[in-house]
Scaffold this active site. Structure first.
Site, PDB file in Angstrom:
ATOM      1  CB  SER A  41      -0.766  -0.194   1.522  1.00  0.00           C
ATOM      2  OG  SER A  41      -2.022   1.059   1.821  1.00  0.00           O
ATOM      3  CB  CYS A  45       0.165   8.721  -7.543  1.00  0.00           C
ATOM      4  SG  CYS A  45      -0.949   6.667  -8.300  1.00  0.00           S
ATOM      5  N   PRO A 280     -13.134 -19.850 -12.003  1.00  0.00           N
ATOM      6  CG  PRO A 280     -14.920 -20.888 -12.268  1.00  0.00           C
ATOM      7  CD  PRO A 280     -13.824 -20.943 -12.975  1.00  0.00           C
TER       8      PRO A 280
HETATM    9  P1  FAD Z   1       0.503  -2.376  -8.292  1.00  0.00           P
HETATM   10  O1  FAD Z   1       0.207  -1.119  -7.361  1.00  0.00           O
HETATM   11  O2  FAD Z   1       2.039  -2.373  -9.725  1.00  0.00           O
HETATM   12  O3  FAD Z   1       1.414  -3.570  -7.350  1.00  0.00           O
HETATM   13  C1  FAD Z   1       1.065  -4.481  -7.708  1.00  0.00           C
HETATM   14  C2  FAD Z   1       2.723  -5.186  -6.462  1.00  0.00           C
HETATM   15  O4  FAD Z   1       2.556  -6.508  -6.827  1.00  0.00           O
HETATM   16  C3  FAD Z   1       3.537  -4.955  -7.031  1.00  0.00           C
HETATM   17  O5  FAD Z   1       3.920  -4.225  -5.785  1.00  0.00           O
HETATM   18  C4  FAD Z   1       4.212  -5.970  -6.853  1.00  0.00           C
HETATM   19  O6  FAD Z   1       5.831  -6.171  -6.087  1.00  0.00           O
HETATM   20  C5  FAD Z   1       3.083  -7.103  -6.236  1.00  0.00           C
HETATM   21  N1  FAD Z   1       3.897  -8.352  -7.444  1.00  0.00           N
HETATM   22  C6  FAD Z   1       3.929  -8.852  -8.485  1.00  0.00           C
HETATM   23  N2  FAD Z   1       4.285  -9.895  -8.442  1.00  0.00           N
HETATM   24  C7  FAD Z   1       4.000 -10.263  -7.783  1.00  0.00           C
HETATM   25  C8  FAD Z   1       4.030 -12.227  -7.223  1.00  0.00           C
HETATM   26  N3  FAD Z   1       3.802 -12.829  -8.594  1.00  0.00           N
HETATM   27  N4  FAD Z   1       3.663 -11.999  -6.253  1.00  0.00           N
HETATM   28  C9  FAD Z   1       3.741 -11.473  -4.768  1.00  0.00           C
HETATM   29  N5  FAD Z   1       3.898  -9.545  -5.349  1.00  0.00           N
HETATM   30  C10 FAD Z   1       3.857  -9.456  -6.610  1.00  0.00           C
HETATM   31  N6  FAD Z   1      -2.112   6.227 -11.848  1.00  0.00           N
HETATM   32  C11 FAD Z   1      -2.929   7.348 -11.797  1.00  0.00           C
HETATM   33  O7  FAD Z   1      -4.306   7.167 -11.943  1.00  0.00           O
HETATM   34  N7  FAD Z   1      -2.657   8.737 -11.582  1.00  0.00           N
HETATM   35  C12 FAD Z   1      -1.070   9.427 -11.499  1.00  0.00           C
HETATM   36  O8  FAD Z   1      -0.429   9.939 -11.041  1.00  0.00           O
HETATM   37  C13 FAD Z   1      -0.414   8.132 -11.248  1.00  0.00           C
HETATM   38  N8  FAD Z   1       0.847   7.852 -11.205  1.00  0.00           N
HETATM   39  C14 FAD Z   1       1.795   7.038 -11.228  1.00  0.00           C
HETATM   40  C15 FAD Z   1       3.323   7.127 -10.932  1.00  0.00           C
HETATM   41  C16 FAD Z   1       4.505   6.091 -10.818  1.00  0.00           C
HETATM   42  C17 FAD Z   1       5.611   7.099 -10.895  1.00  0.00           C
HETATM   43  C18 FAD Z   1       3.865   4.643 -11.192  1.00  0.00           C
HETATM   44  C19 FAD Z   1       4.655   3.879 -11.572  1.00  0.00           C
HETATM   45  C20 FAD Z   1       2.683   4.649 -11.569  1.00  0.00           C
HETATM   46  C21 FAD Z   1       2.142   5.543 -11.415  1.00  0.00           C
HETATM   47  N9  FAD Z   1       0.068   5.089 -11.603  1.00  0.00           N
HETATM   48  C22 FAD Z   1      -0.503   7.152 -11.913  1.00  0.00           C
HETATM   49  C23 FAD Z   1       0.046   4.215 -12.289  1.00  0.00           C
HETATM   50  C24 FAD Z   1      -1.392   3.303 -11.238  1.00  0.00           C
HETATM   51  O9  FAD Z   1       0.111   3.434  -9.561  1.00  0.00           O
HETATM   52  C25 FAD Z   1      -1.275   1.932 -11.075  1.00  0.00           C
HETATM   53  O10 FAD Z   1      -2.211   1.849 -12.033  1.00  0.00           O
HETATM   54  C26 FAD Z   1      -1.460   0.936 -10.281  1.00  0.00           C
HETATM   55  O11 FAD Z   1      -0.451   1.156  -9.533  1.00  0.00           O
HETATM   56  C27 FAD Z   1      -1.723  -0.317 -10.371  1.00  0.00           C
HETATM   57  O12 FAD Z   1      -2.398  -1.085  -9.129  1.00  0.00           O
HETATM   58  P2  FAD Z   1      -1.791  -2.273  -9.492  1.00  0.00           P
HETATM   59  O13 FAD Z   1      -2.615  -3.269  -7.743  1.00  0.00           O
HETATM   60  O14 FAD Z   1      -2.692  -3.278  -9.923  1.00  0.00           O
HETATM   61  O15 FAD Z   1      -0.350  -2.649  -9.438  1.00  0.00           O
END
Ligand code: FAD
Length: 556
Positions: A41, A45, A280
């Site tokens: 968490s 961003c 599912p």
């Molecule tokens: P994430 O938040 O990336 O989380 C995925 C997590 O899964 C990671 O911590 C990874 O370590 C973990 N993981 C992966 N594979 C495994 C595994 N096999 N086992 C255990 N853990 C694993 N979006 C916006 O809307 N506005 C913004 O201003 C914005 N700014 C951003 C700035 C940056 C620098 C970045 C990198 C992204 C930004 N984003 C922004 C995009 C946004 O952060 C992502 O869309 C969002 O975090 C996606 O959520 P998620 O849960 O899919 O993936």
């Protein structure tokens, strides 16, 4: 309520959201969050702003700690724990403890995948040299911070001028670095329509950033004193102390693919509107999944935090037995670039053309709030709408103040299927410091409604430029502003007949040739256009006036 065991892979936006919501829905479920990295968490961003020092305290980036998840939500969090395999028939995952090196298996009743997306590393020579970074997590920013400090960095290259690239540019400049940007396409912010990005390009250059458009990355070489040389496709070489790669992300589907889950045509995990994968018992959310584009209905990848969080919440509701459904992604997004804000929702002209969806468009340049009240700034606000019923298809805006507020209103309007006529009737906040009695949202609705009612026939500067380039017969173009305004800035080859003189000069105007009229922003020419139309002339209004003319990219 149940006593099922829910494993969640990935503990950031989608995964953490899912875990917290699920607990609120189901006090009995056993919920376990498995995260490969050291943190859950965290605010991805916020990462660029930590590099720039706007967020000075690293701890502020940690939105919730494993301890908080345990104490507040009774969610077990295991960090440095990588899920390496899904055994679907036996409903268990193989888990690698990165701290001890041991591998164990964990059973699940329901598995949620939220592994995010992986930054793309272009396969060019030298890409693995030290000092070249992508930005995904706290470890990445720690490395970037360390490099800036240890190398007393003064120069950086950012590859890619999308959202993350530009946020990094701003923050590196804030840190005092001189920045060069290499961008493959001929505009910054490639997802946005080109003319809407011109102010951003100008802003970057005004702040001293060397933006090299249409100059993809060819490779890197080691420079003197551990510096790096980024080589553009056109041969230009930029020396830097560090390089940020921000050329996009790819859904992390390795686990899902290996487990035989269906992958969509865009390369994301295929899910239904309840976030269920082809199995599912497995749901998937966030950057790793393929979504339905709300406007085009086509599969799309939209890696944004809002959708990831909402999908996590929906997945939790579905696991808890509720009939929650995801509506698709509009791609509502905003980026700040120095003093400018660029925001968008729904489709762009690019996406509509690609999807072969017919549309009409309108661009206006309203003030953020009453122009007589201090701090008002002009913005560009563009809407795309259905040519038949006026349904809103997309909106983009750029300016200094009030941009995201308008796009937020339009985003909700779009999701509810509103038309441009509905925008005319939108009742929005007004006091001089905040808006106008006719808000920019109303104004763009009026302008678009005028088009659909046939009161105005708009043309756009790109059409004018195309006609010029083709060398064919040109319309007569009349600038209806006062001569004083024309003296300051005029479009070459246009005739000046101020609105105040137009009625008296109607006899001099051709009736056998199109007349295109423009002014500063499109308002005076609207008045003039109504005169000419009612007098039977074949008249078109150049939307957005001279301000839009200046935004039109050189290539047209
Ligand atoms: P994430 O938040 O990336 O989380 C995925 C997590 O899964 C990671 O911590 C990874 O370590 C973990 N993981 C992966 N594979 C495994 C595994 N096999 N086992 C255990 N853990 C694993 N979006 C916006 O809307 N506005 C913004 O201003 C914005 N700014 C951003 C700035 C940056 C620098 C970045 C990198 C992204 C930004 N984003 C922004 C995009 C946004 O952060 C992502 O869309 C969002 O975090 C996606 O959520 P998620 O849960 O899919 O993936």
């Amino acid at each position: 309520m149940s006593s099922k065991r829910v494993l969640i892979v990935g503990g950031v936006a989608g995964g953490a959201s899912c875990a917290a919501r699920l607990r609120r829905m189901d006090e009995e479920a056993e919920i376990c969050l498995l995260e490969r990295g050291p943190d859950v968490s965290f605010a991805n961003c916020g990462l660029p702003y930590y590099v720039g020092g706007v967020i000075a305290d690293r701890r502020k980036l940690l939105v919730a700690t494993p301890g908080q998840f345990r104490d507040m939500f009774n969610v077990e969090v295991r960090t440095r724990t990588e899920v390496v395999k899904i055994d679907r028939p036996n409903r268990r995952v193989e888990v690698h403890d990165l701290a001890t090196g041991t591998t164990t298996t964990e059973p699940y009743d329901t598995l949620v995948l939220s592994p995010g997306a992986t930054p793309i590393r272009p396969p060019v020579p030298g890409v693995d040299l030290p000092g070249i970074y992508s930005l995904r997590n706290l470890a990445d920013v720690d490395r970037i911070h360390a490099r800036i400090t240890s190398h007393r960095a003064t120069r950086a290259v950012v590859v890619g001028a999308g959202f993350i690239g530009l946020e990094m540019v701003e923050n590196l400049v804030r840190r005092g670095l001189k920045v060069t940007v290499l961008e493959l396409t001929d505009q910054v912010m490639p997802p946005v329509d080109p003319e809407m990005t011109t102010p951003v390009l100008n802003e970057l250059r005004a702040k001293g950033v060397d933006v090299q458009l249409a100059n993809g990355l060819a490779g890197f070489e080691q420079g003197p004193s551990e510096s790096l040389i980024a080589i553009g496709a056109d041969g230009r070489r930029a020396t830097a102390d560090l390089v940020i790669l921000a050329v996009g992300v790819r859904p992390d589907v390795s686990l899902a693919k290996e487990a035989g889950l269906e992958i969509g045509p865009t390369g994301g995990i295929r899910v239904d509107d309840q976030m269920r994968t082809s199995d599912p018992n497995i749901l998937a959310v966030g950057d790793a999944v393929e979504v339905r584009d709300f406007v085009t209905g086509k599969p799309a990848l939209v890696p944004l935090a809002g959708p990831a969080n909402r999908q996590g919440r929906i997945a939790a509701d579905v696991i808890a037995g509720r009939d929650a459904r995801f509506r698709g992604v509009q791609g509502t997004a905003v980026v700040g670039v120095f003093d400018l804000t660029l925001a968008m929702t729904g489709a762009t002209e690019k996406t509509l053309r690609r999807a072969e969806i017919p549309y009409r468009k309108m661009i206006t340049h309203p003030f953020s709030h009453a122009s007589y009240y201090p701090g008002a700034h002009m913005m560009a606000l563009k809407v795309l709408f259905d040519p038949d019923d006026g349904r809103l298809l997309g909106a983009q805006a750029v300016g200094k103040v009030g941009v995201e507020k308008r796009i937020d209103v339009l985003a909700m309007a779009l999701q509810k299927g509103a038309t441009v006529y509905d925008l005319e009737e939108a009742e929005l906040c007004y006091a001089p410091a905040y808006g106008s009695a006719k808000d920019p949202v109303n104004m763009v609705g009026f302008a678009a409604g005028n088009v659909l009612r046939g009161d105005v026939e708009p043309v756009f500067w790109d059409q004018w430029k195309r006609l010029q380039a083709e060398g064919g017969p040109m319309p007569m173009v009349i600038d209806v502003r006062p001569p004083k305004a024309v003296a300051k800035a005029a479009v070459p080859g246009t005739l000046n007949i101020p609105l105040s003189k137009l009625r008296s000069q109607l006899d001099t105007l051709p009736r056998d040739r199109e007349i295109w009229i423009h002014c500063g922003v499109g308002k005076t020419s609207y008045y003039a256009g109504r005169i000419l139309k009612q007098k039977g002339f074949d008249v078109r209004n150049l939307a957005g006036g001279i301000v839009s003319f200046k935004m039109e990219p050189p290539s047209g």
